[in-house]
Write a protein that holds these residues in place. Structure first.
Motif, PDB file in Angstrom:
ATOM      1  N   ILE A  90       0.775  -1.085  -0.021  1.00 17.22           N
ATOM      2  CA  ILE A  90       0.105  -0.061   0.067  1.00 17.22           C
ATOM      3  C   ILE A  90       0.838   1.264   0.014  1.00 17.22           C
ATOM      4  O   ILE A  90       1.187   1.939   1.014  1.00 17.22           O
ATOM      5  N   GLY A  91       1.477   1.561  -1.122  1.00 19.73           N
ATOM      6  CA  GLY A  91       2.029   2.670  -1.675  1.00 19.73           C
ATOM      7  C   GLY A  91       0.888   3.576  -2.162  1.00 19.73           C
ATOM      8  O   GLY A  91      -0.149   3.314  -2.120  1.00 19.73           O
ATOM      9  N   PHE A  92       1.312   4.598  -3.072  1.00 20.85           N
ATOM     10  CA  PHE A  92       0.419   5.591  -3.629  1.00 20.85           C
ATOM     11  C   PHE A  92      -0.341   4.281  -4.644  1.00 20.85           C
ATOM     12  O   PHE A  92      -1.746   4.839  -4.619  1.00 20.85           O
ATOM     13  N   LEU A  93       0.128   3.817  -5.371  1.00 14.77           N
ATOM     14  CA  LEU A  93      -0.416   2.838  -6.371  1.00 14.77           C
ATOM     15  C   LEU A  93      -1.568   1.940  -5.694  1.00 14.77           C
ATOM     16  O   LEU A  93      -2.607   1.768  -6.071  1.00 14.77           O
ATOM     17  N   ALA A 136       1.952  -4.964  -5.738  1.00 16.08           N
ATOM     18  CA  ALA A 136       2.571  -3.646  -5.974  1.00 16.08           C
ATOM     19  C   ALA A 136       3.734  -3.275  -5.152  1.00 16.08           C
ATOM     20  O   ALA A 136       3.682  -2.146  -4.616  1.00 16.08           O
ATOM     21  N   VAL A 137       4.751  -4.279  -4.891  1.00 13.11           N
ATOM     22  CA  VAL A 137       5.685  -3.946  -4.154  1.00 13.11           C
ATOM     23  C   VAL A 137       7.118  -3.769  -4.970  1.00 13.11           C
ATOM     24  O   VAL A 137       7.722  -3.183  -5.029  1.00 13.11           O
ATOM     25  N   GLY A 138       7.087  -4.777  -5.748  1.00 14.48           N
ATOM     26  CA  GLY A 138       8.191  -5.162  -6.749  1.00 14.48           C
ATOM     27  C   GLY A 138       9.679  -5.788  -6.122  1.00 14.48           C
ATOM     28  O   GLY A 138      10.794  -5.633  -6.708  1.00 14.48           O
ATOM     29  N   GLY A 151       4.007  -4.148  -9.147  1.00 15.45           N
ATOM     30  CA  GLY A 151       5.491  -3.791  -8.774  1.00 15.45           C
ATOM     31  C   GLY A 151       6.220  -3.746  -9.587  1.00 15.45           C
ATOM     32  O   GLY A 151       6.301  -4.346 -10.679  1.00 15.45           O
ATOM     33  N   TYR A 152       7.173  -2.800  -9.678  1.00 13.62           N
ATOM     34  CA  TYR A 152       8.080  -2.290 -10.601  1.00 13.62           C
ATOM     35  C   TYR A 152       9.389  -2.939 -10.311  1.00 13.62           C
ATOM     36  O   TYR A 152      10.288  -2.733  -9.426  1.00 13.62           O
ATOM     37  N   HIS A 153       9.730  -4.328 -10.848  1.00  8.80           N
ATOM     38  CA  HIS A 153      10.770  -5.230 -10.517  1.00  8.80           C
ATOM     39  C   HIS A 153      11.956  -4.998 -11.216  1.00  8.80           C
ATOM     40  O   HIS A 153      12.013  -5.074 -12.270  1.00  8.80           O
ATOM     41  N   GLN A 154      12.938  -4.078 -10.384  1.00 16.58           N
ATOM     42  CA  GLN A 154      14.007  -3.600 -11.135  1.00 16.58           C
ATOM     43  C   GLN A 154      15.368  -3.701 -10.799  1.00 16.58           C
ATOM     44  O   GLN A 154      16.402  -3.120 -10.830  1.00 16.58           O
ATOM     45  N   ASP A 155      15.370  -4.889  -9.783  1.00 15.18           N
ATOM     46  CA  ASP A 155      16.885  -5.040  -9.258  1.00 15.18           C
ATOM     47  C   ASP A 155      17.243  -6.456  -9.393  1.00 15.18           C
ATOM     48  O   ASP A 155      18.039  -7.060  -8.893  1.00 15.18           O
ATOM     49  N   HIS A 161       2.383  -3.496 -16.551  1.00  9.81           N
ATOM     50  CA  HIS A 161       3.065  -2.236 -16.663  1.00  9.81           C
ATOM     51  C   HIS A 161       2.593  -2.007 -18.296  1.00  9.81           C
ATOM     52  O   HIS A 161       3.025  -2.782 -19.327  1.00  9.81           O
ATOM     53  N   GLU A 162       2.114  -0.701 -18.716  1.00 10.74           N
ATOM     54  CA  GLU A 162       1.833  -0.393 -20.086  1.00 10.74           C
ATOM     55  C   GLU A 162       2.987   0.420 -20.663  1.00 10.74           C
ATOM     56  O   GLU A 162       4.088   0.949 -20.154  1.00 10.74           O
ATOM     57  N   ARG A 163       3.367  -0.033 -22.169  1.00  8.07           N
ATOM     58  CA  ARG A 163       4.200   0.674 -22.549  1.00  8.07           C
ATOM     59  C   ARG A 163       3.641   1.371 -24.078  1.00  8.07           C
ATOM     60  O   ARG A 163       4.680   2.148 -24.858  1.00  8.07           O
TER      61      ARG A 163
END
Length: 324
Positions: free
Chosen positions: A150-153, A217-219, A241-245, A266-268
């Motif tokens: 529960i962040g902004f998104l 929604a954590v990533g 969640g944005y999985h970037q690590d 995630h849309e592009r």
């Protein structure tokens, strides 16, 4: 602004890891199909955090205003062949250098804000993301929807799902974030601690059926694993969640056995992004979504503070907005 009169503007420059300075740079001129926007503000996105923290593959300094992409403001100049907008239109837009007093955007990527939102901050891109996640989740009345993180998104999607008539189970680490989720319509708030306990709690709440929809929604790896465990047979698992690590592992045996529909939310496609922003404008203007209590403002000169808050997540912080 005075900068526009002399052909310059103030812009934030990420000069290196955890090093942002404000410089005076040339005022950009809109090209064909573009508009120039006098920025009122820009959201700080979690995807920006590695750039600020520093990684060996980044090259500094970044272009002035980068990587701001959640901006809104007032159109002040038109490029050739633009007829859909006019100077004075207040817009939310997709762009790439909005941590500045002015930025350029394609006219097709700018959405006019109605008078009812006058004077109110509107980072359209993240609000549009929330709308697109909700759309792709296909949430129906009576369904049980778990939202992990529960962040902004997560907070905005909680409100959207509750409005749709779903029973929302909010799962988050921070006690105050669970209170935010409750204020957004969550029926149950569960601490993100022991995964086994969470699974048993959700089983008890659903009569062992688990959840029709689960939105991660954590990533990070752990919440992704938990999301699969909480999704019922033939349910939908949405990765927001944005999985970037680094790479992820998944329990494909479980995904196969339950026949899960797994959706990367995630849309592009810029057109889909813009449609999400349009839906967000309608949702906020109508009062169905109220994002304004979720924002924390920072002046342009204190962008490092905004990124530090994004990294450390102090109590009460969900979404930072930088204002010039």
């Amino acid at each position: 602004m005075d900068g526009a009169a002399v052909g310059t503007m103030r812009a934030a420059v990420v000069g290196g890891p955890r090093g942002i300075r404000v410089e005076r740079v040339a005022l950009p001129e809109p090209g064909p199909g573009q508009v120039r926007v006098r920025m009122e503000g820009c959201g700080v996105c979690g995807s920006n955090l590695p750039v600020w923290e520093g990684r060996e593959w980044f090259r500094y300094p970044l272009p002035p205003g980068a990587p701001g992409h959640e901006g809104w403001g007032v159109v002040d100049a038109l490029g050739p062949d633009v007829s859909s907008l006019k100077p004075g239109d207040r817009v939310a837009m997709l762009s790439s250098a909005a941590f500045a007093e002015y930025d350029l955007a394609d006219a097709a990527s700018a959405v006019v804000l109605p008078p009812s939102l006058a004077g109110k901050p509107f980072p359209g891109e993240p609000l549009g993301c929330a709308m697109n996640i909700f759309r792709r989740a296909d949430i129906q009345p009576g369904q049980t929807v778990a939202i992990i993180g529960i962040g902004f998104l997560g907070a905005v999607v909680t409100r959207l799902a509750a409005n749709a008539g779903a029973r929302v189970l909010a799962i988050a680490r921070r006690p105050w974030a669970l209170e935010v989720a409750r204020s957004q319509g969550a029926a149950e708030c569960i601490p993100l601690e022991d995964p086994h306990r969470i699974i048993e709690r959700v089983k008890a709440l659903t009569g062992d059926a688990l959840c029709d929809r689960v939105i991660e929604a954590v990533g990070t790896q752990g919440p992704l694993d938990l999301a699969a465990e909480l999704t019922r047979v033939r349910g939908k698992l949405l990765i927001a969640g944005y999985h970037q690590d680094g790479p992820r592992q998944v329990n494909l045996q479980l995904w196969n056995w339950r026949g899960l529909d797994v959706i990367n939310a995630h849309e592009r496609d810029p057109k889909v992004y813009v449609e999400g922003i349009r839906m967000a404008v309608d949702a906020v203007a109508s009062g169905r979504v109220d994002p304004f209590p979720l924002f924390t403002p920072f002046p342009l000169a204190q962008m490092d503070r905004a990124f530090e808050a994004l990294r450390s997540r102090p109590e009460g912080f969900l979404k930072g907005l930088v204002t010039p």
